[in-house]
Write a protein that holds these residues in place. Structure first.
Motif, mmCIF file in Angstrom:
data_model
loop_
_atom_site.group_PDB
_atom_site.id
_atom_site.type_symbol
_atom_site.label_atom_id
_atom_site.label_comp_id
_atom_site.label_asym_id
_atom_site.label_seq_id
_atom_site.Cartn_x
_atom_site.Cartn_y
_atom_site.Cartn_z
ATOM 1 N N GLY A 1 0.812 -1.206 0.000
ATOM 2 C CA GLY A 1 0.000 0.000 0.000
ATOM 3 C C GLY A 1 0.844 1.252 0.000
ATOM 4 N N ASN A 2 0.223 2.333 -0.419
ATOM 5 C CA ASN A 2 0.857 3.641 -0.420
ATOM 6 C C ASN A 2 -0.136 4.656 0.152
ATOM 7 O OD1 ASN A 2 3.212 5.376 -1.628
ATOM 8 N ND2 ASN A 2 1.327 6.437 -2.155
ATOM 9 N N ILE A 3 0.323 5.447 1.121
ATOM 10 C CA ILE A 3 -0.524 6.486 1.715
ATOM 11 C C ILE A 3 0.004 7.837 1.260
ATOM 12 C CG2 ILE A 3 -1.576 7.341 3.850
ATOM 13 C CD1 ILE A 3 -0.048 4.902 5.190
ATOM 14 N N SER A 4 -0.891 8.694 0.790
ATOM 15 C CA SER A 4 -0.530 10.061 0.427
ATOM 16 C C SER A 4 -1.306 11.016 1.318
ATOM 17 C CB SER A 4 -0.867 10.328 -1.045
ATOM 18 O OG SER A 4 -0.184 9.425 -1.886
ATOM 19 N N PHE A 5 -0.602 11.989 1.890
ATOM 20 C CA PHE A 5 -1.261 12.929 2.790
ATOM 21 C C PHE A 5 -0.453 14.214 2.895
ATOM 22 C CE2 PHE A 5 1.682 10.352 5.114
ATOM 23 C CZ PHE A 5 2.234 11.161 6.095
ATOM 24 N N GLU A 6 -1.103 15.242 3.363
ATOM 25 C CA GLU A 6 -0.450 16.527 3.566
ATOM 26 C C GLU A 6 0.010 16.650 5.007
ATOM 27 O OE1 GLU A 6 -2.191 19.764 0.393
ATOM 28 O OE2 GLU A 6 -3.259 19.496 2.278
ATOM 29 N N VAL A 7 1.250 17.069 5.186
ATOM 30 C CA VAL A 7 1.793 17.256 6.529
ATOM 31 C C VAL A 7 1.770 18.742 6.863
ATOM 32 C CG1 VAL A 7 3.778 16.944 8.038
ATOM 33 C CG2 VAL A 7 3.299 15.266 6.262
ATOM 34 N N PRO A 8 1.016 19.144 7.870
ATOM 35 C CA PRO A 8 1.038 20.558 8.253
ATOM 36 C C PRO A 8 2.354 20.902 8.922
ATOM 37 C CG PRO A 8 -0.254 19.286 9.820
ATOM 38 C CD PRO A 8 0.134 18.336 8.716
ATOM 39 N N THR A 9 2.835 22.078 8.676
ATOM 40 C CA THR A 9 4.039 22.566 9.339
ATOM 41 C C THR A 9 3.623 23.698 10.270
ATOM 42 O OG1 THR A 9 5.308 22.039 7.357
ATOM 43 C CG2 THR A 9 6.374 23.423 8.999
ATOM 44 N N PRO A 10 3.303 23.357 11.522
ATOM 45 C CA PRO A 10 2.808 24.388 12.433
ATOM 46 C C PRO A 10 3.905 25.362 12.859
ATOM 47 C CG PRO A 10 2.622 22.183 13.414
ATOM 48 C CD PRO A 10 3.412 22.061 12.160
ATOM 49 N N GLU A 11 3.513 26.570 13.102
ATOM 50 C CA GLU A 11 4.444 27.548 13.646
ATOM 51 C C GLU A 11 4.673 27.225 15.120
ATOM 52 O OE1 GLU A 11 4.910 32.401 14.157
ATOM 53 O OE2 GLU A 11 3.215 31.548 13.082
ATOM 54 N N ILE A 12 5.929 27.237 15.533
ATOM 55 C CA ILE A 12 6.240 26.955 16.934
ATOM 56 C C ILE A 12 5.770 28.131 17.791
ATOM 57 C CG2 ILE A 12 8.094 26.541 18.602
ATOM 58 C CD1 ILE A 12 7.616 24.221 16.681
ATOM 59 N N TRP A 13 4.813 27.846 18.655
ATOM 60 C CA TRP A 13 4.247 28.905 19.511
ATOM 61 C C TRP A 13 4.632 28.741 20.976
ATOM 62 C CZ3 TRP A 13 0.700 27.545 23.391
ATOM 63 C CH2 TRP A 13 0.259 26.229 23.349
ATOM 64 N N LEU A 14 5.034 27.507 21.343
ATOM 65 C CA LEU A 14 5.424 27.256 22.733
ATOM 66 C C LEU A 14 6.919 26.988 22.753
ATOM 67 C CD1 LEU A 14 4.236 27.107 25.533
ATOM 68 C CD2 LEU A 14 3.690 24.716 25.168
ATOM 69 N N THR A 15 7.712 27.971 23.188
ATOM 70 C CA THR A 15 9.168 27.877 23.110
ATOM 71 C C THR A 15 9.806 27.825 24.494
ATOM 72 O OG1 THR A 15 9.560 30.262 23.162
ATOM 73 C CG2 THR A 15 9.054 29.282 21.008
ATOM 74 N N LYS A 16 11.113 27.642 24.519
ATOM 75 C CA LYS A 16 11.837 27.558 25.793
ATOM 76 C C LYS A 16 11.888 28.900 26.513
ATOM 77 C CE LYS A 16 16.495 28.203 23.879
ATOM 78 N NZ LYS A 16 17.848 27.601 23.770
ATOM 79 N N GLU A 17 11.388 29.936 25.867
ATOM 80 C CA GLU A 17 11.264 31.242 26.521
ATOM 81 C C GLU A 17 10.432 31.135 27.796
ATOM 82 O OE1 GLU A 17 9.215 35.627 25.610
ATOM 83 O OE2 GLU A 17 9.297 34.081 24.056
ATOM 84 N N TYR A 18 9.516 30.155 27.808
ATOM 85 C CA TYR A 18 8.632 29.962 28.954
ATOM 86 C C TYR A 18 9.117 28.843 29.893
ATOM 87 C CZ TYR A 18 5.724 32.513 25.659
ATOM 88 O OH TYR A 18 5.251 33.435 24.758
ATOM 89 N N GLY A 19 10.315 28.297 29.615
ATOM 90 C CA GLY A 19 10.824 27.184 30.394
ATOM 91 C C GLY A 19 10.632 25.878 29.647
ATOM 92 N N VAL A 20 10.985 24.758 30.284
ATOM 93 C CA VAL A 20 10.904 23.454 29.611
ATOM 94 C C VAL A 20 10.375 22.368 30.538
ATOM 95 C CG1 VAL A 20 12.800 23.946 28.002
ATOM 96 C CG2 VAL A 20 13.293 22.854 30.201
ATOM 97 N N ILE A 21 9.826 21.343 29.914
ATOM 98 C CA ILE A 21 9.572 20.056 30.573
ATOM 99 C C ILE A 21 10.695 19.149 30.100
ATOM 100 C CG2 ILE A 21 8.032 18.079 30.812
ATOM 101 C CD1 ILE A 21 6.905 20.586 32.074
#
Length: 501
Positions: free
Chosen positions: A204-224
Motif C-alpha cells: 500500500g501507499n498512503i498520500s497525505f499533507e503534513v502541516p508545518t505548524p508555527e512553533i508557539w510554545l518555546t523555551k522562553e517559557y521554560g521546559v519540561i
C-alpha cells in the motif's frame, strides 16, 4: 492555538497481512475497481464529464461502493488522454507479444506480472468528513494497526499493517503521529490509500499533507525536561522555569510496556507521547530531551542479564522520536541536548541539594542545559577534591573493595556471576586509577582553592569539565556512600553545604 505556516505533501509505503478468505475478497475487489478505472479512462478520452462517467460506471459496476467509483475516476484522470496507454505496462505487454511459447515458464511469469499490474489496484481518496478515509481506513485493534477495507454492503476486511519505522526520521512516524493525534482530538485529516498487487503480496501507499505548524510554545517559557532510565524502567520529568529553577517533577513507569507485543508497545508509546505533549501544553513549556546517539546495551555474559534484556527489548530513541514528532505537530518546541554527565551532575549536585531522586535530578540538569545554563561545581566539593588526606582515604576504600572483589571472584564458580564480579572489579580499578591520577596532579596545582566558586577572567564562570564531575563521582560514591552503585545521594548534602565528610 497552533498556526499552520505551510503544508508538505508526502507519501509512505506499507505491506498488508491477510488470511486466505480475506485475500480472495480483496483480489476480487481490486479486479472490479481496476476494470472501472479502465472504463473511466475510455470515457475520459471521449470527452465525457465527471457526472456522466460516474453515472455510466454506476450502471456497469452496480455492486461497487460509490466512493470506489469516485476514486476510480480520480485515478483515471492521472493518465494522459492524448497518448495511448497500455494498462498493465506497455513493456510487459510487448514482451508477452514477442514470447509466443504458451507453456514456457518465462511467459507464465510475464503474464502473471502483467495481470497483477492490470487488475491489482484498489484506491480510495480520503476526506476529513470520512474520518480520513471512508473505504480504506486505519484503525487500532488491541494496540495493533490495521487497515479496514470496505468490500460493500457495510462489510469489512481487517488486515494487519506490516510496517516499522526504519529510523527516527522515517515519514511513517509522522503519519502515525498525525493518526494518533486525530483519533484523540477527533479532528481528522484526509489521506489517500492505494493498494497494489505485486509478486503475490499486497502493498500500500498512503498520500497525505503534513502541516508545518508555527512553533508557539518555546523555551522562553521554560521546559519540561525528560530523562530516560532503564533501572527501574521509567521516565523522569522535571518542569524548569526560564530562570533555571525546578518547579515540579514526576515519574512515569514504563514497566508494563515490557509485557506488550511490539505493535502494542508502539501504540502505547504514541499514547504516552501525546500524554507528555499535553503536560507540556498545560504547563506552558517547551520540551527538552536527550540527543541519544547510541545506547550501550551491554554484552552477553556480562552478568547483567535482566538489564541487558530490558535494554534489548526497549528503544528509548524510538519513544523520544515519537515525543518529538507529536510536539512539532502541536507547535511545541523540542530542544535536544547532549546527555553526557547529566545523570552524574544531577546525582551529585541537585539530588542532595533539593532532596530529590537522582533521576529527577538528571532530568533537571537536562532542562537547565536546554535553557543554556552551565553547572558550577559546589565550592566544598572542590575543596574536598583538593584535600590530600581525603583522596588518600578514598583511594584506600577502593583498594579494600578491590581486594574484596578479587576474593569473591576466586570463590565464585558460576561463570555468569564471575562475569558480574569481574565487571564491577574493572570499574573499581578504573575509579581507583582516576583518584591516583588526581592525587599526583595535586603536586602541580596551587595549594589555595582559588576558582572554587567557578570564576574566571573572561566570563566570571569556570565551566566544570566533564572529567572533573567523573572524578567527583568516584571520589564520593564508595568512600562516602558506602557502595559503588547507589541511588540515595542525600548524605552528600552535609558535604556540599558544610564541607563535612
Amino acid at each position: 492555538m497552533v498556526i499552520i505556516k505551510a503544508k508538505m505533501y508526502i507519501s509512505v509505503q506499507f505491506k498488508l497481512q491477510l488470511n486466505s478468505p480475506d485475500r480472495k475478497k480483496l483480489l476480487e475487489l481490486m479486479r472490479k475497481q481496476s476494470s472501472a478505472i479502465r472504463s473511466a479512462y475510455k470515457l475520459l478520452k471521449t470527452k465525457n464529464s465527471h457526472s456522466q462517467i460516474y453515472q455510466k460506471l454506476r450502471q456497469l459496476f452496480p455492486d461497487l461502493p460509490t466512493k470506489y467509483i469516485d476514486s476510480a475516476i480520480y485515478k483515471a484522470k492521472q493518465y494522459p488522454t492524448d497518448k495511448k496507454v497500455v494498462f498493465g505496462s506497455k513493456a510487459l505487454f510487448e514482451k508477452l507479444c514477442k514470447n509466443k511459447k504458451k507453456e514456457s515458464k518465462e511467459r507464465q511469469q510475464l503474464k502473471r506480472k502483467w495481470k497483477e499490474q492490470r487488475q491489482g489496484t484498489l484506491i480510495s481518496v480520503g476526506s476529513k468528513a470520512d474520518k480520513g478515509n471512508r473505504l480504506l481506513r486505519f484503525e487500532s485493534i488491541n494496540g495493533e494497526l490495521h487497515l479496514r477495507i470496505t468490500t460493500g454492503n457495510r462489510e469489512f476486511i481487517y488486515t494487519k499493517v506490516l510496517r516499522k519505522p526504519s529510523n527516527e526520521k522515517d515519514k511513517w512516524n509522522t503519519f502515525l503521529a498525525m493518526l494518533w493525534e486525530s483519533s484523540k482530538s477527533k479532528v481528522y485529516f484526509p489521506y489517500t490509500v492505494e493498494l497494489k498487487l505485486r509478486d503475490g503480496e499486497i502493498y500500500g501507499n498512503i498520500s497525505f499533507e503534513v502541516p508545518t505548524p508555527e512553533i508557539w510554545l518555546t523555551k522562553e517559557y521554560g521546559v519540561i525536561a525528560i530523562d530516560t532510565n532503564a533501572s527501574p524502567l521509567h521516565l523522569a520529568l522535571a518542569e524548569v522555569s526560564p530562570d533555571g529553577n525546578l518547579l515540579s517533577y514526576q515519574s512515569i513507569s514504563l514497566h508494563e510496556f515490557m509485557s506488550y507485543s511490539k505493535n502494542r508497545r508502539d501504540y502505547e508509546e504514541w499514547l504516552l507521547a501525546h500524554r507528555i505533549v499535553e503536560i507540556a501544553k498545560e504547563k506552558g513549556k517547551a520540551i527538552a530531551i536527550e540527543n541519544l546517539k547510541k545506547v550501550n546495551k551491554g554484552f552477553r555474559g556480562n552478568g547483567k542479564a535482566k538489564l541487558r534484556k530490558r535494554l534489548h527489548h526497549w528503544n528509548f530513541k524510538g519513544l523520544l522520536s515519537k515525543i518529538e514528532r507529536t510536539a512539532k505537530l502541536n507547535g511545541v518546541e523540542v530542544i535536544k541536548v547532549n546527555p553526557a554527565f547529566t545523570s552524574v551532575i544531577g546525582a551529585l549536585k541537585y539530588a542532595p541539594q533539593l532532596g530529590i531522586d537522582k533521576d529527577i535530578a538528571g532530568a533537571y540538569v537536562i532542562g537547565r542545559r536546554a535553557l543554556g545554563f552551565k553547572e558550577e561545581i559546589p565550592e566544598n566539593y572542590l575543596k574536598l577534591l583538593s584535600d590530600r588526606e581525603y583522596l588518600e582515604y578514598a583511594i584506600y576504600t577502593y583498594e579494600e573493595k578491590e581486594k574484596e572483589l578479587k576474593e569473591q571472584f576466586k570463590k565464585e564458580t558460576n561463570k555468569y556471576k564471575r562475569n558480574a564480579i569481574n565487571s564491577e572489579l574493572k570499574q573499581v580499578q578504573k575509579a581507583k586509577d582516576l583518584l591516583l591520577e588526581k592525587l599526583k596532579s595535586l603536586q602541580s596545582e596551587p595549594s589555595s582553592c582559588e576558582g572554587a566558586k567557578g570564576r574566571n577572567s573572561e566570563q566570571g564562570l569556570v565551566k566544570a569539565s566533564q572529567s572533573v564531575w567523573q572524578v567527583l563521582r568516584v571520589a564520593f560514591v564508595l568512600p562516602l556512600l558506602g557502595k559503588f552503585f547507589v541511588r540515595d545521594f542525600s548524605p552528600l548534602k552535609s558535604v556540599m553545604i558544610e564541607g563535612k565528610w
